[in-house]
Each structure stands twice: as C-alpha cells, then as structure tokens.
Design a protein around this motif. Sequence first.
Motif, mmCIF file in Angstrom:
data_model
loop_
_atom_site.group_PDB
_atom_site.id
_atom_site.type_symbol
_atom_site.label_atom_id
_atom_site.label_comp_id
_atom_site.label_asym_id
_atom_site.label_seq_id
_atom_site.Cartn_x
_atom_site.Cartn_y
_atom_site.Cartn_z
ATOM 1 N N SER A 22 -2.182 7.994 8.176
ATOM 2 C CA SER A 22 -0.657 7.846 8.118
ATOM 3 C C SER A 22 -0.486 9.000 8.669
ATOM 4 O O SER A 22 -0.532 10.012 7.234
ATOM 5 C CB SER A 22 0.140 6.548 7.538
ATOM 6 N N HIS A 23 0.549 9.637 9.154
ATOM 7 C CA HIS A 23 1.117 10.973 9.888
ATOM 8 C C HIS A 23 -0.179 11.660 10.303
ATOM 9 O O HIS A 23 0.124 13.100 10.385
ATOM 10 C CB HIS A 23 1.558 11.306 7.920
ATOM 11 N N LEU A 24 -1.470 11.050 10.051
ATOM 12 C CA LEU A 24 -2.133 12.587 10.910
ATOM 13 C C LEU A 24 -2.045 12.330 11.718
ATOM 14 O O LEU A 24 -1.741 11.529 12.871
ATOM 15 C CB LEU A 24 -3.707 11.974 10.141
ATOM 16 N N SER A 56 -2.098 3.795 5.658
ATOM 17 C CA SER A 56 -1.514 3.072 5.032
ATOM 18 C C SER A 56 0.071 2.217 4.835
ATOM 19 O O SER A 56 0.303 1.281 4.505
ATOM 20 C CB SER A 56 -1.718 3.634 3.409
ATOM 21 N N HIS A 57 0.573 3.143 6.053
ATOM 22 C CA HIS A 57 1.944 2.599 6.379
ATOM 23 C C HIS A 57 2.343 3.286 8.304
ATOM 24 O O HIS A 57 2.882 4.497 8.820
ATOM 25 C CB HIS A 57 3.659 3.187 5.364
ATOM 26 N N SER A 58 1.534 2.211 8.945
ATOM 27 C CA SER A 58 1.693 2.719 9.677
ATOM 28 C C SER A 58 1.828 1.616 11.290
ATOM 29 O O SER A 58 1.420 0.467 10.909
ATOM 30 C CB SER A 58 0.630 3.301 11.127
ATOM 31 N N SER A 107 4.734 -0.773 3.058
ATOM 32 C CA SER A 107 6.105 -0.930 2.415
ATOM 33 C C SER A 107 7.071 0.425 3.051
ATOM 34 O O SER A 107 7.541 0.047 4.661
ATOM 35 C CB SER A 107 7.149 -1.674 2.117
ATOM 36 N N ASP A 108 6.926 1.031 2.851
ATOM 37 C CA ASP A 108 7.407 2.136 2.670
ATOM 38 C C ASP A 108 9.284 1.923 1.863
ATOM 39 O O ASP A 108 9.911 2.770 2.614
ATOM 40 C CB ASP A 108 7.686 2.840 4.491
ATOM 41 N N PHE A 109 9.597 1.476 1.501
ATOM 42 C CA PHE A 109 10.374 1.105 0.706
ATOM 43 C C PHE A 109 11.039 2.235 -0.120
ATOM 44 O O PHE A 109 9.285 3.762 -1.337
ATOM 45 C CB PHE A 109 10.493 0.261 -0.476
ATOM 46 N N THR A 121 -2.096 14.466 5.669
ATOM 47 C CA THR A 121 -0.948 15.509 5.867
ATOM 48 C C THR A 121 0.463 14.996 5.672
ATOM 49 O O THR A 121 0.257 13.598 5.978
ATOM 50 C CB THR A 121 -1.350 15.530 7.643
ATOM 51 N N TRP A 122 1.614 15.365 5.871
ATOM 52 C CA TRP A 122 2.637 14.437 6.167
ATOM 53 C C TRP A 122 2.980 14.353 7.904
ATOM 54 O O TRP A 122 1.785 15.043 8.734
ATOM 55 C CB TRP A 122 3.873 14.667 5.572
ATOM 56 N N ASN A 123 4.099 14.857 8.640
ATOM 57 C CA ASN A 123 3.982 15.399 9.904
ATOM 58 C C ASN A 123 3.946 16.657 10.735
ATOM 59 O O ASN A 123 3.040 16.873 11.573
ATOM 60 C CB ASN A 123 5.556 14.711 10.228
ATOM 61 N N ALA A 153 0.631 -0.899 0.465
ATOM 62 C CA ALA A 153 -0.452 0.235 -0.351
ATOM 63 C C ALA A 153 0.533 1.578 0.059
ATOM 64 O O ALA A 153 0.202 1.996 -0.341
ATOM 65 C CB ALA A 153 -0.947 0.169 1.221
ATOM 66 N N HIS A 154 2.220 1.770 -0.100
ATOM 67 C CA HIS A 154 2.883 2.523 0.353
ATOM 68 C C HIS A 154 4.383 2.136 -0.223
ATOM 69 O O HIS A 154 5.009 1.505 0.227
ATOM 70 C CB HIS A 154 2.973 3.556 2.376
ATOM 71 N N CYS A 155 4.856 3.378 -0.989
ATOM 72 C CA CYS A 155 5.703 3.279 -1.008
ATOM 73 C C CYS A 155 6.567 4.589 -1.969
ATOM 74 O O CYS A 155 5.302 5.419 -2.360
ATOM 75 C CB CYS A 155 6.833 2.427 -2.257
ATOM 76 N N VAL A 190 5.756 8.316 17.549
ATOM 77 C CA VAL A 190 5.029 9.003 17.773
ATOM 78 C C VAL A 190 3.473 8.744 16.013
ATOM 79 O O VAL A 190 2.666 9.304 15.781
ATOM 80 C CB VAL A 190 5.003 10.653 17.172
ATOM 81 N N ARG A 191 5.083 7.902 15.292
ATOM 82 C CA ARG A 191 3.850 7.476 13.353
ATOM 83 C C ARG A 191 2.857 6.654 14.192
ATOM 84 O O ARG A 191 2.585 6.032 13.056
ATOM 85 C CB ARG A 191 5.023 7.450 12.875
ATOM 86 N N ASN A 192 2.912 6.312 14.773
ATOM 87 C CA ASN A 192 2.244 5.018 15.730
ATOM 88 C C ASN A 192 0.854 4.781 15.668
ATOM 89 O O ASN A 192 0.599 5.547 16.607
ATOM 90 C CB ASN A 192 3.115 3.030 16.391
ATOM 91 N N LEU A 220 -1.448 9.647 -2.566
ATOM 92 C CA LEU A 220 -0.534 10.995 -2.606
ATOM 93 C C LEU A 220 -0.958 11.271 -1.375
ATOM 94 O O LEU A 220 -1.117 11.102 0.178
ATOM 95 C CB LEU A 220 -1.695 12.205 -2.958
ATOM 96 N N GLU A 221 0.956 11.627 -0.977
ATOM 97 C CA GLU A 221 1.402 11.668 0.981
ATOM 98 C C GLU A 221 1.611 13.195 1.424
ATOM 99 O O GLU A 221 2.301 13.699 1.497
ATOM 100 C CB GLU A 221 2.548 10.403 0.892
ATOM 101 N N GLY A 222 0.088 13.257 1.439
ATOM 102 C CA GLY A 222 -0.091 14.679 2.342
ATOM 103 C C GLY A 222 -0.507 16.022 1.407
ATOM 104 O O GLY A 222 -0.141 15.998 0.215
#
Length: 309
Positions: free
Chosen positions: A169-171, A189-191, A258-260, A129-131, A5-7, A200-202, A102-104
């Motif tokens: 994720s990141h919100l 998607s990636h947490s 993954s966040d590869f 959002t991102w961070n 779901a994420h790279c 904090v990302r978990n 889209l991430e953020g």
Amino acid sequence: MIIDAHCDVLYQLWKNPDWRFQDSPELRINYEKWAGNTVKVQCFAIFVPDTVPSDLQFHTALEMVNIFYEQIIAPYENIKLVTSKEDILALKDNEKGAMLTLEGLHPIGHDMIKLKTFLHLGVKAVGLTWNNGNAVADGVGEERGAGLSTFGKQVVEVLNTYNVMTDVSHLSYQGFWDVMDLAKYPIASHSNSRKICSHVRNLDDKQLKALIKKKAFIGVTYVPEFLTGTKEATSKDVIQHIEKIYKLGGEDSVGLGSDFDGTSGFVEGIEDHAQYDSFLQELKARFSKELVEKIAWKNFLHNLEAKTY
Ligand SMILES: [Zn+2]
C-alpha cells in the motif's frame, strides 16, 4: 471476530500528546470503543510524517514504538502484544491482540540496522514507502515512479528472512511488481479497487489478481476518496470494493484495513471502531458465513507465518 490491518492511532497520540488512548473521543479507535466491540486484533502503524526532518525521523518512529508499549500494551491486562498466528490463536475470550506495523521506510534512511531494530521491537508488516520516494523505492505520489533500489531489494530479503510481511500500500506501480517478484509475504494492508475508484492509491485488476494468485491479504480501506473518489462514502461502498476483489477470485485474500485515525474523512456506517459490530452484520447480510469469516479475520491470519524469530 475481526482483524483490522491498519490504523494510525500511534501517529495521532504522538501528534496530540494530550489525548489518551483510554477514552479520547477524537480517536476513532480508543480503548473504550475497542473493549466493547468484536475486533480481536488491531494493527497499529508507526507513521512518521514527512514534515519531520530526516535526521529526526528514526527517533520519532521510536517515540511511537514507546507510545505503543506504554499507552496501549502496558496499561491493559487484556491487551496482548501479538507477533504471530499462534499468539492470535492463543488469545483468551476476554483478550485483544495489538500488532505493530510500520508505514513507510523513510525513517531508516539507508540503514539496515534500523530496519532490523524495528523488527526486533515486534514490527510484523512493513510498508516500503508512504506516498513520496525514499531510499527503498518511490511511492505512488512520486512522479518518477521508480521501483525498488538495490537497497530496497535487500530490505525485502531481510523481511523474508524475518517472516515479516511486505506491504505494498502506497508503493509505486513498478515497486509493486518488484515486490511481487521478491517478497515471500506480500500484502496490501489498506488499498481498494482502482477499477471501481480511479485513485492512485488503489490497485488495478492486474495488481489485485497478482496478489490473489499468492493468496496475499488485501485490506479494503474506509477512506472516502479511495472508495468513491469524493469526500462522501458509505459502508455500502466498502462492501462494493470487497465484492469486486472477491469476484476477481479473492475469496482467500480480501479483508479489512480501516485506516482509522489516518484520514479526516468519515465513511457513513463505519465511522469508527464503535460501528464494527453493525458493519459485521452488514457483511453477514451480503455474504455467506464462511466468506464473512475469511474477510473479517481468516485471510489476514493465514498471511502470518506461524514461526516467530
Ligand atoms: Zn496509509
């Protein structure tokens, strides 16, 4: 079969114009690694770093959309753009699916037309959002911790209307709960699990249970800091987070994100796409065949509304 779901391959290709999707060894996901493994669908995130001035962020995001279509979709007969469950189920044995996410939402500013443009370009999951914070909400790194703005609530309504997933994720914590109230298709998607690794990302158990209640997808991610809180982790740690979410009742939620190419750390045993087949064997040794299928692809698929727009 696996759906990841994420790279951040698009970001890497944008940042390193000399790299090639075909075979650049620096990429955790490149065509040659992907072609040789069992990953059926890969989600590719558009991610604009905050170092890009705000008036250039939308343009930069569009550059990544162009990279997606020009370097990943167009050159390969066997890579198909997928935007729906039906598209994925229609893939032939030799075909792979690429989904745009889209991430953020910082690249849209306050402009809903920009969001809708991304959706028309094929984006199927949107991380609000991102961070840091933006016009939609705060991210986990923003001390204020604000939830959704009025504009942010309108954004989620648009995502609901377009059958697009809202990615938490990141919100920020408050933003998470606002999304759970409003979004028809929430996902993470990636947490990972904050109970196991206090980052904090978990997501804490309350958040995971809220997602599980809606059968929302939760992609466990292979970032050492989010797995163990250190720079070292192994595939066994990934499996521990999967098991934790499963034990909370997440049989129909837990999956892989993954966040590869989005992180510099390596997780031993699942360092890049080339190791997905052996990782799948590890999952099979730990969980039932039925559960492995849910983790590997079914849970993502059932979060995708069949209807396209
Ligand atoms: Zn991320």
